[in-house]
Scaffold this active site. Structure first.
Site, PDB file in Angstrom:
ATOM      1  N   ASP A  41      18.149  -2.891  -0.003  1.00 21.79           N
ATOM      2  CA  ASP A  41      19.205  -1.891   0.147  1.00 21.79           C
ATOM      3  C   ASP A  41      20.271  -2.079  -0.945  1.00 21.79           C
ATOM      4  O   ASP A  41      20.630  -3.220  -1.276  1.00 21.79           O
ATOM      5  CB  ASP A  41      19.814  -2.103   1.553  1.00 21.79           C
TER       6      ASP A  41
ATOM      7  N   GLY B 295      30.526   1.083   7.074  1.00 20.23           N
ATOM      8  CA  GLY B 295      31.503   0.416   7.933  1.00 20.23           C
ATOM      9  C   GLY B 295      32.006   1.325   9.042  1.00 20.23           C
ATOM     10  O   GLY B 295      31.390   2.347   9.346  1.00 20.23           O
TER      11      GLY B 295
ATOM     12  N   HIS C 251      23.362   7.382   4.521  1.00 20.90           N
ATOM     13  CA  HIS C 251      23.953   6.041   4.606  1.00 20.90           C
ATOM     14  C   HIS C 251      25.180   6.073   5.509  1.00 20.90           C
ATOM     15  O   HIS C 251      25.702   7.133   5.832  1.00 20.90           O
ATOM     16  CB  HIS C 251      24.349   5.556   3.202  1.00 20.90           C
TER      17      HIS C 251
ATOM     18  N   ASN D 190      20.540   5.073   7.875  1.00 21.37           N
ATOM     19  CA  ASN D 190      20.872   3.662   7.630  1.00 21.37           C
ATOM     20  C   ASN D 190      21.946   3.160   8.596  1.00 21.37           C
ATOM     21  O   ASN D 190      23.037   3.733   8.661  1.00 21.37           O
ATOM     22  CB  ASN D 190      21.392   3.487   6.213  1.00 21.37           C
TER      23      ASN D 190
HETATM   24  P1  13P Z   1      26.877   1.360   8.236  1.00 25.51           P
HETATM   25  O1  13P Z   1      27.282  -0.067   8.113  1.00 25.51           O
HETATM   26  O2  13P Z   1      28.045   2.292   8.274  1.00 25.51           O
HETATM   27  O3  13P Z   1      25.929   1.579   9.352  1.00 25.51           O
HETATM   28  O4  13P Z   1      26.078   1.748   6.892  1.00 25.51           O
HETATM   29  C1  13P Z   1      24.806   1.184   6.693  1.00 25.51           C
HETATM   30  C2  13P Z   1      24.205   1.533   5.378  1.00 25.51           C
HETATM   31  O5  13P Z   1      24.394   2.593   4.816  1.00 25.51           O
HETATM   32  C3  13P Z   1      23.311   0.552   4.750  1.00 25.51           C
HETATM   33  O6  13P Z   1      22.868   0.959   3.505  1.00 25.51           O
HETATM   34 ZN    ZN Z   2      24.231   2.251   2.519  1.00 28.95          ZN
HETATM   35 NA    NA Z   3      29.589   3.934   8.932  1.00 26.08          NA
END
Ligand code: 13P
Ligand code: ZN
Ligand code: NA
Length: 283
Positions: free
Chosen positions: A81, A180, A207, A229
């Protein structure tokens, strides 16, 4: 054996559902994700950032994913990732990763194309699939930190050009989510998503899905998102239950005891997200 994300994402696109990609950090979090996916008979993507690869070790991660594929009769992909380092990505592919993200979204357009193209050329030789980001998703994931003011929504008129020049397998887009937790409930630009979907032919990736309301995730999937994600929600569930266990058992010192409630919490989130994604019984 572990698979690329090609077939799973194309099937998701064809049948209008999504596959969740869960960020894991160690044996326990990987087991919890795989057990949840197995229970739901769902294909699954295990995501590891470069920070996680450095923490857990490349061969350990690939070894665990392979053990998972041997023990659980579902399609399992291990995915790198958000990596902006071309050599690091190649190393992961050589070690057995069949799915990677080259994240050159913070570079200018021509450089993003050049770096992505280099990874695609390499990955194709090993049967690995490549995701790349166009536009800039906000928030923080490991060392990748993007201020609100630097967020850039994906331009639908550029997306096809980017895909044709790079030959990527999937496209990560910026439509209002962020890595986040959110201070305010995120509003997704569904019109933009629909426009992108109508112009391109590859599966689209969302994402920053932690904290996005269920109805928005479902709407995004209806409008063409094929990969969701999720990282932060798993971390929060894990630590919340471990904290609770430790406060109730202050003398606990056996990892098998205090990590188990964390694993159970992750598994619950995984099952819940699989239901939202509509990928139950797709394995
Ligand atoms: P979050 O931490 O907001 O779930 O995002 C995850 C992400 O996009 C990993 O690539
Ligand atoms: Zn991401
Ligand atoms: Na998020």
């Amino acid at each position: 054996d572990i698979v690329s994300t090609k077939e799973m994402l194309l099937d998701a696109k064809k049948n209008s559902y999504a596959i969740p990609a869960f960020n894991i950090h160690n044996l326990e979090t990987m087991q919890a994700v795989l057990e949840g996916a197995w229970e739901m008979k769902s294909p699954i993507i295990i995501a590891t950032t470069p920070g996680t690869v450095n923490y857990a070790g490349l061969d350990f991660l690939v070894g665990m994913a392979k053990a998972g594929a041997k023990n659980f009769n579902i399609p399992i992909a291990i995915h790198l990732d958000h990596c902006s380092d071309v050599d690091f990505i190649k190393k992961c592919i050589l070690a057995g990763y069949k799915s990677v993200m080259i994240d050159a979204s913070l570079k200018d357009y021509e450089e993003n194309i050049r770096l992505t193209r280099e990874i695609v050329n390499f990955a194709q030789k090993y049967g690995a699939t490549v995701e790349s980001e166009l536009g800039v998703v906000g928030g923080q994931e490991d060392e990748r930190k993007v201020d609100e003011k630097d967020v850039l929504y994906t331009d639908p008129n550029v997306a096809l050009d980017f895909i044709e020049k790079t030959e990527i397998d999937s496209l990560a887009i910026a439509i209002g989510t962020a890595h986040g937790v959110y201070k305010l409930e995120p509003k997704l630009d569904i019109d933009r998503l629909e426009e992108i979907r109508n112009k391109v032919y590859v599966p689209l990736v969302l994402h920053g899905a932690s904290g996005v309301p269920e109805k928005s995730v479902i709407e995004a999937i209806e409008h063409g998102i094929c990969k969701i994600n999720i990282s932060t929600e798993l971390k929060m569930a894990f630590i919340k239950n471990i904290r609770k266990y430790l406060s109730e058992n202050p003398s606990a010192n056996d990892p098998r005891n205090y990590l188990t409630p964390g694993k159970e919490a992750i598994k619950k989130v995984v099952i819940d997200k699989i239901k939202i994604c509509g990928c139950e019984n797709r394995a």
